[in-house]
Scaffold this motif. Structure first.
Motif, PDB file in Angstrom:
ATOM      1  N   ALA A  40       0.793  -1.416   0.136  1.00 49.33           N
ATOM      2  CA  ALA A  40       0.051   0.041  -0.375  1.00 49.33           C
ATOM      3  C   ALA A  40       1.135   1.627  -0.044  1.00 49.33           C
ATOM      4  O   ALA A  40       0.501   1.844  -0.394  1.00 49.33           O
ATOM      5  N   PHE A  41       2.110   1.221   0.818  1.00 48.37           N
ATOM      6  CA  PHE A  41       2.878   2.632   0.564  1.00 48.37           C
ATOM      7  C   PHE A  41       3.563   3.115  -0.468  1.00 48.37           C
ATOM      8  O   PHE A  41       3.913   3.800  -0.670  1.00 48.37           O
ATOM      9  N   ILE A  42       3.961   1.289  -1.379  1.00 45.75           N
ATOM     10  CA  ILE A  42       4.328   1.880  -2.382  1.00 45.75           C
ATOM     11  C   ILE A  42       3.791   1.895  -3.148  1.00 45.75           C
ATOM     12  O   ILE A  42       3.855   3.393  -4.464  1.00 45.75           O
ATOM     13  N   LEU A  43       2.330   1.823  -3.691  1.00 47.18           N
ATOM     14  CA  LEU A  43       1.544   2.349  -4.419  1.00 47.18           C
ATOM     15  C   LEU A  43       1.483   4.179  -4.695  1.00 47.18           C
ATOM     16  O   LEU A  43       0.530   4.937  -4.981  1.00 47.18           O
ATOM     17  N   GLN A  44       1.560   4.581  -3.004  1.00 47.36           N
ATOM     18  CA  GLN A  44       1.157   5.219  -2.333  1.00 47.36           C
ATOM     19  C   GLN A  44       2.416   6.719  -3.008  1.00 47.36           C
ATOM     20  O   GLN A  44       2.172   7.711  -3.291  1.00 47.36           O
ATOM     21  N   ARG A  45       3.658   6.189  -3.198  1.00 50.46           N
ATOM     22  CA  ARG A  45       4.842   6.463  -3.406  1.00 50.46           C
ATOM     23  C   ARG A  45       4.220   7.124  -4.791  1.00 50.46           C
ATOM     24  O   ARG A  45       4.266   7.852  -5.721  1.00 50.46           O
ATOM     25  N   PHE A  50      13.063   2.387  -1.015  1.00 52.79           N
ATOM     26  CA  PHE A  50      12.973   3.539  -1.718  1.00 52.79           C
ATOM     27  C   PHE A  50      14.582   4.072  -2.638  1.00 52.79           C
ATOM     28  O   PHE A  50      14.354   4.339  -3.551  1.00 52.79           O
ATOM     29  N   HIS A  51      14.590   4.670  -1.352  1.00 55.05           N
ATOM     30  CA  HIS A  51      16.452   5.461  -1.889  1.00 55.05           C
ATOM     31  C   HIS A  51      17.105   4.306  -2.536  1.00 55.05           C
ATOM     32  O   HIS A  51      17.569   4.446  -3.988  1.00 55.05           O
ATOM     33  N   LYS A  52      17.309   3.206  -2.053  1.00 56.01           N
ATOM     34  CA  LYS A  52      18.245   2.007  -2.968  1.00 56.01           C
ATOM     35  C   LYS A  52      17.204   1.579  -4.123  1.00 56.01           C
ATOM     36  O   LYS A  52      17.432   1.029  -5.456  1.00 56.01           O
ATOM     37  N   LEU A  53      15.969   1.599  -4.315  1.00 54.55           N
ATOM     38  CA  LEU A  53      15.299   1.463  -5.736  1.00 54.55           C
ATOM     39  C   LEU A  53      15.462   2.742  -6.611  1.00 54.55           C
ATOM     40  O   LEU A  53      16.409   2.534  -7.896  1.00 54.55           O
ATOM     41  N   VAL A  54      15.847   4.064  -6.062  1.00 56.27           N
ATOM     42  CA  VAL A  54      16.415   4.778  -7.106  1.00 56.27           C
ATOM     43  C   VAL A  54      17.693   4.348  -7.701  1.00 56.27           C
ATOM     44  O   VAL A  54      17.581   4.642  -8.698  1.00 56.27           O
ATOM     45  N   ASP A  55      18.236   4.231  -6.670  1.00 52.91           N
ATOM     46  CA  ASP A  55      20.098   4.201  -7.036  1.00 52.91           C
ATOM     47  C   ASP A  55      20.255   2.880  -7.987  1.00 52.91           C
ATOM     48  O   ASP A  55      20.488   3.056  -8.861  1.00 52.91           O
ATOM     49  N   LEU A  56      19.057   2.277  -7.889  1.00 50.91           N
ATOM     50  CA  LEU A  56      19.044   0.809  -9.056  1.00 50.91           C
ATOM     51  C   LEU A  56      17.968   1.106 -10.306  1.00 50.91           C
ATOM     52  O   LEU A  56      19.156   1.325 -10.858  1.00 50.91           O
ATOM     53  N   THR A  57      17.364   2.386 -10.929  1.00 52.59           N
ATOM     54  CA  THR A  57      16.561   2.457 -11.690  1.00 52.59           C
ATOM     55  C   THR A  57      16.779   3.893 -12.570  1.00 52.59           C
ATOM     56  O   THR A  57      17.105   3.183 -13.695  1.00 52.59           O
ATOM     57  N   GLU A  58      17.442   4.582 -11.778  1.00 49.68           N
ATOM     58  CA  GLU A  58      17.493   5.802 -12.225  1.00 49.68           C
ATOM     59  C   GLU A  58      19.168   5.584 -13.587  1.00 49.68           C
ATOM     60  O   GLU A  58      18.950   6.617 -14.227  1.00 49.68           O
ATOM     61  N   PRO A  59      20.233   5.174 -13.024  1.00 44.12           N
ATOM     62  CA  PRO A  59      21.329   4.550 -13.965  1.00 44.12           C
ATOM     63  C   PRO A  59      20.317   3.774 -15.342  1.00 44.12           C
ATOM     64  O   PRO A  59      20.534   4.240 -16.506  1.00 44.12           O
ATOM     65  N   ILE A  60      19.451   2.867 -15.071  1.00 44.55           N
ATOM     66  CA  ILE A  60      18.458   2.382 -16.446  1.00 44.55           C
ATOM     67  C   ILE A  60      17.910   4.223 -17.095  1.00 44.55           C
ATOM     68  O   ILE A  60      17.752   3.213 -17.902  1.00 44.55           O
ATOM     69  N   CYS A  61      17.095   4.406 -16.429  1.00 47.68           N
ATOM     70  CA  CYS A  61      16.229   5.535 -16.980  1.00 47.68           C
ATOM     71  C   CYS A  61      17.055   6.408 -18.014  1.00 47.68           C
ATOM     72  O   CYS A  61      16.852   6.515 -18.702  1.00 47.68           O
ATOM     73  N   GLN A  62      17.897   6.733 -17.320  1.00 50.44           N
ATOM     74  CA  GLN A  62      19.255   7.675 -18.177  1.00 50.44           C
ATOM     75  C   GLN A  62      19.457   7.101 -19.355  1.00 50.44           C
ATOM     76  O   GLN A  62      19.620   7.353 -20.158  1.00 50.44           O
ATOM     77  N   SER A  63      20.320   5.777 -19.235  1.00 51.08           N
ATOM     78  CA  SER A  63      20.589   4.753 -20.081  1.00 51.08           C
ATOM     79  C   SER A  63      19.369   4.665 -21.287  1.00 51.08           C
ATOM     80  O   SER A  63      20.372   4.803 -22.643  1.00 51.08           O
ATOM     81  N   ILE A  64      18.318   4.576 -21.267  1.00 56.04           N
ATOM     82  CA  ILE A  64      16.817   4.313 -21.911  1.00 56.04           C
ATOM     83  C   ILE A  64      16.196   5.034 -22.616  1.00 56.04           C
ATOM     84  O   ILE A  64      15.918   5.824 -23.381  1.00 56.04           O
TER      85      ILE A  64
END
Length: 123
Positions: free
Chosen positions: A2-7, A57-71
């Motif tokens: 639920a908190f993930i959905l909220q974010r 959430f901070h770790k998710l950003v660290d993991l996904t941000e480089p992927i998003c930047q590359s695509i």
């Protein structure tokens, strides 16, 4: 969940989250709820696990941000700076070639723009 959905959906308050959960069976199913928890349960959970949630959430950003930047894909033709650059070049061309006022740099610039942007099928 639920908190993930909220974010993800930027739901600002727990009371609004509860309203979403009350009206959406799909969201309740996603969260694994047979019934919607009351506000006090959400508050207790958040108080007990807030540092862990923030860390996740901070770790998710660290993991996904480089992927998003590359695509990330930029379309030059949709950029106002690109259109302004073309207009500026055509104004300079008009002045340099000594053309009269019948030559319209803006019309020529927009006429030279492609009707659609090309795409990279790998993206």
């Amino acid at each position: 969940m639920a908190f993930i959905l909220q974010r993800v959906f930027s739901i600002p308050t727990d009371s609004l989250l509860i309203i979403f959960l009350n009206y959406s069976k799909e969201l309740r199913d996603f969260c694994g709820f047979t019934k919607v928890p009351d506000a006090s349960k959400l508050t207790r959970f958040r108080q007990d696990f807030l540092p862990d949630l923030q860390s996740m959430f901070h770790k998710l950003v660290d993991l996904t941000e480089p992927i998003c930047q590359s695509i990330e894909v930029f379309v030059t033709e949709n950029n106002p700076k690109y259109a302004n650059k073309v207009v500026k070049q055509l104004k300079a061309y008009k002045k340099g070639a000594g053309l009269d006022d019948s030559y319209k740099p803006y019309k020529a610039a927009y006429g030279s723009m492609p009707s659609h942007a090309s795409c990279n099928k790998e993206i």
